[in-house]
Design a protein around this motif. Sequence first.
Motif, PDB file in Angstrom:
ATOM      1  N   GLU A  59       0.612  -1.236  -0.182  1.00  0.00           N
ATOM      2  CA  GLU A  59       0.129  -0.013  -0.170  1.00  0.00           C
ATOM      3  C   GLU A  59       0.850   1.159  -0.041  1.00  0.00           C
ATOM      4  O   GLU A  59       0.286   2.452   0.019  1.00  0.00           O
ATOM      5  N   SER A  60       2.215   1.003   0.138  1.00  0.00           N
ATOM      6  CA  SER A  60       3.024   2.284   0.155  1.00  0.00           C
ATOM      7  C   SER A  60       3.269   2.849  -1.193  1.00  0.00           C
ATOM      8  O   SER A  60       3.315   2.103  -2.272  1.00  0.00           O
ATOM      9  N   LEU A  61       3.444   4.127  -1.265  1.00  0.00           N
ATOM     10  CA  LEU A  61       3.759   4.742  -2.590  1.00  0.00           C
ATOM     11  C   LEU A  61       5.242   4.431  -2.976  1.00  0.00           C
ATOM     12  O   LEU A  61       5.414   4.329  -3.957  1.00  0.00           O
ATOM     13  N   ALA A  62       6.198   3.927  -2.110  1.00  0.00           N
ATOM     14  CA  ALA A  62       7.451   3.510  -2.408  1.00  0.00           C
ATOM     15  C   ALA A  62       7.454   2.457  -3.133  1.00  0.00           C
ATOM     16  O   ALA A  62       8.228   2.316  -4.104  1.00  0.00           O
ATOM     17  N   PHE A  63       6.394   1.482  -2.877  1.00  0.00           N
ATOM     18  CA  PHE A  63       6.689   0.218  -3.709  1.00  0.00           C
ATOM     19  C   PHE A  63       6.437   0.421  -5.210  1.00  0.00           C
ATOM     20  O   PHE A  63       7.296  -0.480  -5.784  1.00  0.00           O
ATOM     21  N   LYS A  64       5.773   1.073  -5.793  1.00  0.00           N
ATOM     22  CA  LYS A  64       5.619   1.485  -7.338  1.00  0.00           C
ATOM     23  C   LYS A  64       6.977   1.780  -7.797  1.00  0.00           C
ATOM     24  O   LYS A  64       7.531   0.940  -8.645  1.00  0.00           O
ATOM     25  N   ALA A  65       7.844   2.541  -7.155  1.00  0.00           N
ATOM     26  CA  ALA A  65       9.213   2.876  -7.743  1.00  0.00           C
ATOM     27  C   ALA A  65      10.014   1.724  -7.373  1.00  0.00           C
ATOM     28  O   ALA A  65      10.852   1.329  -8.345  1.00  0.00           O
ATOM     29  N   TYR A  66      10.133   0.972  -6.331  1.00  0.00           N
ATOM     30  CA  TYR A  66      10.771  -0.149  -6.045  1.00  0.00           C
ATOM     31  C   TYR A  66      10.657  -1.211  -6.893  1.00  0.00           C
ATOM     32  O   TYR A  66      11.469  -2.046  -7.658  1.00  0.00           O
ATOM     33  N   SER A  67       9.234  -1.527  -7.284  1.00  0.00           N
ATOM     34  CA  SER A  67       8.921  -2.692  -8.244  1.00  0.00           C
ATOM     35  C   SER A  67       9.448  -2.405  -9.615  1.00  0.00           C
ATOM     36  O   SER A  67       9.640  -3.426 -10.264  1.00  0.00           O
ATOM     37  N   ASP A  68       9.436  -0.989  -9.790  1.00  0.00           N
ATOM     38  CA  ASP A  68       9.770  -0.698 -11.173  1.00  0.00           C
ATOM     39  C   ASP A  68      11.548  -1.128 -11.436  1.00  0.00           C
ATOM     40  O   ASP A  68      11.852  -1.558 -12.442  1.00  0.00           O
TER      41      ASP A  68
END
Length: 227
Positions: A59-68
């Motif tokens: 649910e964190s906003l950081a996950f999108k960047a890290y998953s990329d």
Amino acid sequence: MMRSVQVRQLLLAVVATFGLAACASPKYVVSDVTRHHDVAATPSGQTFAVVAAEAEQDESLAFKAYSDLVSERLSGIGYRKFDGQSQSPGIVATLKWSVEGPSPDVKSRSTGYGYGFGYRSRFSHFGYGYDAPYSGRTDTRQMFVRRVEVALYDGATYNTENPRRIFEGSAVSAGTNGQIEPVMPYIIQAIFDQYPGESGSTKTIRVEVPPDAEAVQTTQYSGRSSK
């Protein structure tokens, strides 16, 4: 008097040399990477999807960047990003990260009277002196340990009672910055370095940081010592 001037000039030259060398030296993010796997050395184009290992991080906003960042590495080694056209991806990658600390890291520093200087810690030392050291002090800095874990599962089994894990990689790195964002690209790169790597081994992997990445803390963590 002439000898004193010459010695002072020599010491200034030595200090300048150390300063220039420090400025010109490349910086690295150093991680201890442990991998276990049961995959072919060369991927055959399976599709993949990246999910968070923990619901809170999903649910964190950081996950999108890290998953990329993970997706970029998987694509680079021969997998294809899942487009949703088939029933399920061939591989599911999970991502988890954490930061521990701070914990103290102690260094001792000494200086020499006359024309001399020195630096010593439990990790490294150098010095140049005209006479014996006369004083010393202890410096303490706060260190943080950053951990990143990536696991790959057989996509067909991921949502079953017995998901089959085919790869797991964990990286440990430490530095004086408690924020993981600046170093995450380099830690993930280390996890996938020479993928899939030797199964069951732990290796120290150094990833060079571009000169313009000023915010990155490049402190080494080797599982036993840091500098």
